[in-house]
Design a protein around this motif. Structure first.
Motif, PDB file in Angstrom:
ATOM      1  N   THR A  95       0.845  -1.409   0.144  1.00  0.00           N
ATOM      2  CA  THR A  95      -0.122  -0.006   0.071  1.00  0.00           C
ATOM      3  C   THR A  95       0.882   1.366   0.149  1.00  0.00           C
ATOM      4  O   THR A  95       2.018   1.248   0.357  1.00  0.00           O
ATOM      5  CB  THR A  95      -0.885   0.206   1.230  1.00  0.00           C
ATOM      6  OG1 THR A  95      -1.793   1.190   1.014  1.00  0.00           O
ATOM      7  CG2 THR A  95      -0.064   0.299   2.563  1.00  0.00           C
ATOM      8  N   LYS A  96       0.248   2.339  -0.563  1.00  0.00           N
ATOM      9  CA  LYS A  96       0.697   3.739  -0.673  1.00  0.00           C
ATOM     10  C   LYS A  96       0.286   4.431   0.575  1.00  0.00           C
ATOM     11  O   LYS A  96       0.905   5.911   0.865  1.00  0.00           O
ATOM     12  CB  LYS A  96       0.742   4.367  -1.751  1.00  0.00           C
ATOM     13  CG  LYS A  96       1.405   3.717  -3.097  1.00  0.00           C
ATOM     14  CD  LYS A  96       1.165   4.315  -4.306  1.00  0.00           C
ATOM     15  CE  LYS A  96       1.721   3.792  -5.441  1.00  0.00           C
ATOM     16  NZ  LYS A  96       1.840   4.600  -6.737  1.00  0.00           N
ATOM     17  N   VAL A  97      -0.442   4.070   1.389  1.00  0.00           N
ATOM     18  CA  VAL A  97      -1.225   4.795   2.427  1.00  0.00           C
ATOM     19  C   VAL A  97      -0.370   4.707   3.638  1.00  0.00           C
ATOM     20  O   VAL A  97       0.344   3.705   3.951  1.00  0.00           O
ATOM     21  CB  VAL A  97      -2.412   4.223   3.008  1.00  0.00           C
ATOM     22  CG1 VAL A  97      -2.994   4.926   3.903  1.00  0.00           C
ATOM     23  CG2 VAL A  97      -3.493   4.035   1.774  1.00  0.00           C
ATOM     24  N   ASP A  98       0.120   5.893   4.224  1.00  0.00           N
ATOM     25  CA  ASP A  98       1.174   6.023   5.385  1.00  0.00           C
ATOM     26  C   ASP A  98       0.491   5.869   6.876  1.00  0.00           C
ATOM     27  O   ASP A  98      -0.231   6.890   7.063  1.00  0.00           O
ATOM     28  CB  ASP A  98       1.828   7.237   5.195  1.00  0.00           C
ATOM     29  CG  ASP A  98       3.001   7.436   6.188  1.00  0.00           C
ATOM     30  OD1 ASP A  98       3.222   6.416   7.003  1.00  0.00           O
ATOM     31  OD2 ASP A  98       3.820   8.465   6.178  1.00  0.00           O
ATOM     32  N   PHE A  99       0.467   4.930   7.422  1.00  0.00           N
ATOM     33  CA  PHE A  99      -0.215   4.733   8.602  1.00  0.00           C
ATOM     34  C   PHE A  99       0.816   5.252   9.790  1.00  0.00           C
ATOM     35  O   PHE A  99       0.633   5.104  11.184  1.00  0.00           O
ATOM     36  CB  PHE A  99      -0.505   3.298   9.101  1.00  0.00           C
ATOM     37  CG  PHE A  99      -1.751   2.725   8.374  1.00  0.00           C
ATOM     38  CD1 PHE A  99      -2.870   2.909   8.643  1.00  0.00           C
ATOM     39  CD2 PHE A  99      -1.637   2.399   6.872  1.00  0.00           C
ATOM     40  CE1 PHE A  99      -4.103   2.492   8.062  1.00  0.00           C
ATOM     41  CE2 PHE A  99      -2.746   1.902   6.273  1.00  0.00           C
ATOM     42  CZ  PHE A  99      -3.840   2.051   6.668  1.00  0.00           C
ATOM     43  N   THR A 100       2.117   5.522   9.539  1.00  0.00           N
ATOM     44  CA  THR A 100       2.725   6.158  10.576  1.00  0.00           C
ATOM     45  C   THR A 100       2.760   7.211  11.201  1.00  0.00           C
ATOM     46  O   THR A 100       3.132   7.712  12.118  1.00  0.00           O
ATOM     47  CB  THR A 100       4.516   6.162  10.018  1.00  0.00           C
ATOM     48  OG1 THR A 100       4.724   6.962   8.879  1.00  0.00           O
ATOM     49  CG2 THR A 100       4.842   4.653   9.421  1.00  0.00           C
ATOM     50  N   SER A 101       1.900   8.086  10.376  1.00  0.00           N
ATOM     51  CA  SER A 101       1.402   9.485  10.869  1.00  0.00           C
ATOM     52  C   SER A 101       0.247   9.346  11.747  1.00  0.00           C
ATOM     53  O   SER A 101      -0.288  10.374  12.275  1.00  0.00           O
ATOM     54  CB  SER A 101       0.942  10.419   9.586  1.00  0.00           C
ATOM     55  OG  SER A 101       0.170   9.685   8.844  1.00  0.00           O
ATOM     56  N   CYS A 102      -0.192   8.034  12.265  1.00  0.00           N
ATOM     57  CA  CYS A 102      -1.586   7.765  13.024  1.00  0.00           C
ATOM     58  C   CYS A 102      -1.104   7.450  14.548  1.00  0.00           C
ATOM     59  O   CYS A 102      -1.587   6.819  15.295  1.00  0.00           O
ATOM     60  CB  CYS A 102      -2.350   6.813  12.450  1.00  0.00           C
ATOM     61  SG  CYS A 102      -2.962   7.229  10.757  1.00  0.00           S
ATOM     62  N   GLY A 103       0.396   8.015  15.140  1.00  0.00           N
ATOM     63  CA  GLY A 103       0.742   7.602  16.042  1.00  0.00           C
ATOM     64  C   GLY A 103      -0.064   8.048  17.384  1.00  0.00           C
ATOM     65  O   GLY A 103      -0.383   7.547  18.266  1.00  0.00           O
ATOM     66  N   GLY A 104      -0.577   9.340  17.140  1.00  0.00           N
ATOM     67  CA  GLY A 104      -1.539  10.096  18.153  1.00  0.00           C
ATOM     68  C   GLY A 104      -2.941   9.170  18.335  1.00  0.00           C
ATOM     69  O   GLY A 104      -3.211   8.858  19.390  1.00  0.00           O
TER      70      GLY A 104
END
Length: 318
Positions: free
Chosen positions: A218-227
């Protein structure tokens, strides 16, 4: 206008300098002084001034000789000159970083495979060997001791930088942590039916394979969902406390099954997040030196997915 009034041609004026001023040419004001004779000044080379001379033109007042040493300004002034070697260095650096990241991922999954092999071996022993199963049920104090060891070692591995990098005791701590969590998982599995344990193992393996393939494609970035994940983990803890209180009074018998389903979903999201941290081409990534932390994160996520799924499958079979 007569022919004599016309100005002479270029050839006539060049070969016959006898032609004077043009007829009927009027001059206004005093006659112009003759042009001064050329004499080289200080720092000027003899001969006509040259715009390419570094000592003829730019040594006059108002001009800086340093501009000549740098050359004539062009459109590329201020822009670094491109060098073919720089592009080769950039490509080689990217290639080396890619190789380092791939080696890091292989090392993480090798450690993770070893941890999961130990854990599910312990779970299998606690599930199929009846004397061991009865022993862990009869002495729950060992379970609580393993829980304390689990939290202590986990805190050390997460908080201490030395434990997350290369030092001789990192694998020892990781081994102690793996044994503690394996014993906890085996003890919990001993309270459930064998079918429920096998069903939970199959669901966990399927979820892990799907999540891994999804994260690498996937190209969706889930690392920005830490909060967001921190908020969900806090809510999960609060729901767990409320569920424990409610189950004591047996107000809602099916509430623990709902809590287990929510926990499995939350830790699946954590597995997606931690897997993308390993890849390295997202907004946030972990250093290739922190392979202990990478393996630890994935291992905790997978084991918790198994335990929550075991609660759901066990409740459904019962």
């Amino acid at each position: 206008m007569s022919k004599l009034d016309n100005p002479p041609s270029y050839e006539d004026a060049l070969h016959h300098p006898k032609y004077g001023p043009y007829p009927n040419q009027q001059q206004y004001g005093p006659p112009l002084p003759p042009p001064p004779s050329y004499s080289p000044g200080p720092g000027l080379s003899p001969g006509p001034p040259s715009y390419w001379s570094q000592e003829g033109m730019w040594d006059t007042p108002g001009f800086s000789p340093t501009r000549v040493r740098n050359g004539i300004p062009t459109l590329s002034a201020g822009v670094p000159t491109s060098n073919p070697g720089d592009m080769e260095d950039l490509l080689s650096t990217q290639w080396e970083s890619t190789l380092i990241r791939h080696a890091f991922i292989r090392k993480v999954y090798l450690i993770l495979a070893t941890q999961l092999a130990v854990t599910f071996s312990v779970v299998a022993v606690f599930t199929f060997v009846t004397p061991v199963r009865l022993f862990v049920i009869r002495y729950p104090g060992i379970y609580w001791a393993s829980l304390v060891v689990y939290f202590l070692v986990y805190s050390i591995l997460i908080c201490c930088k030395k434990a997350r990098r290369n030092f001789p005791g990192n694998f020892i701590l990781l081994g102690v942590f793996t044994l503690a969590l394996s014993y906890m998982s085996g003890t919990i599995s001993s309270y459930y039916d064998t079918k429920a344990v096998f069903l939970a193992m199959g669901i966990t393996a399927t979820v892990c394979v799907i999540v891994t393939i999804f994260c690498f494609q996937t190209k969706v970035d889930f690392t920005s969902c830490g909060g967001f994940l921190c908020i969900t983990s806090s809510l999960l803890m609060i729901i767990g406390i409320v569920t424990a209180v409610v189950l004591v009074f047996q107000w809602v018998p099916w509430l623990h099954m709902l809590y287990a389903a929510i926990g499995a979903i939350v830790y699946t999201l954590f597995l997606v997040y931690n897997t993308q941290l390993l890849i390295g081409n997202r907004e946030v990534s972990i250093s290739p030196e922190e392979y202990i932390y990478g393996a630890l994160s994935l291992y905790v996520d997978i084991v918790h997915i198994f335990l929550f799924t075991l609660q759901v499958s066990g409740a459904s079979i019962d």
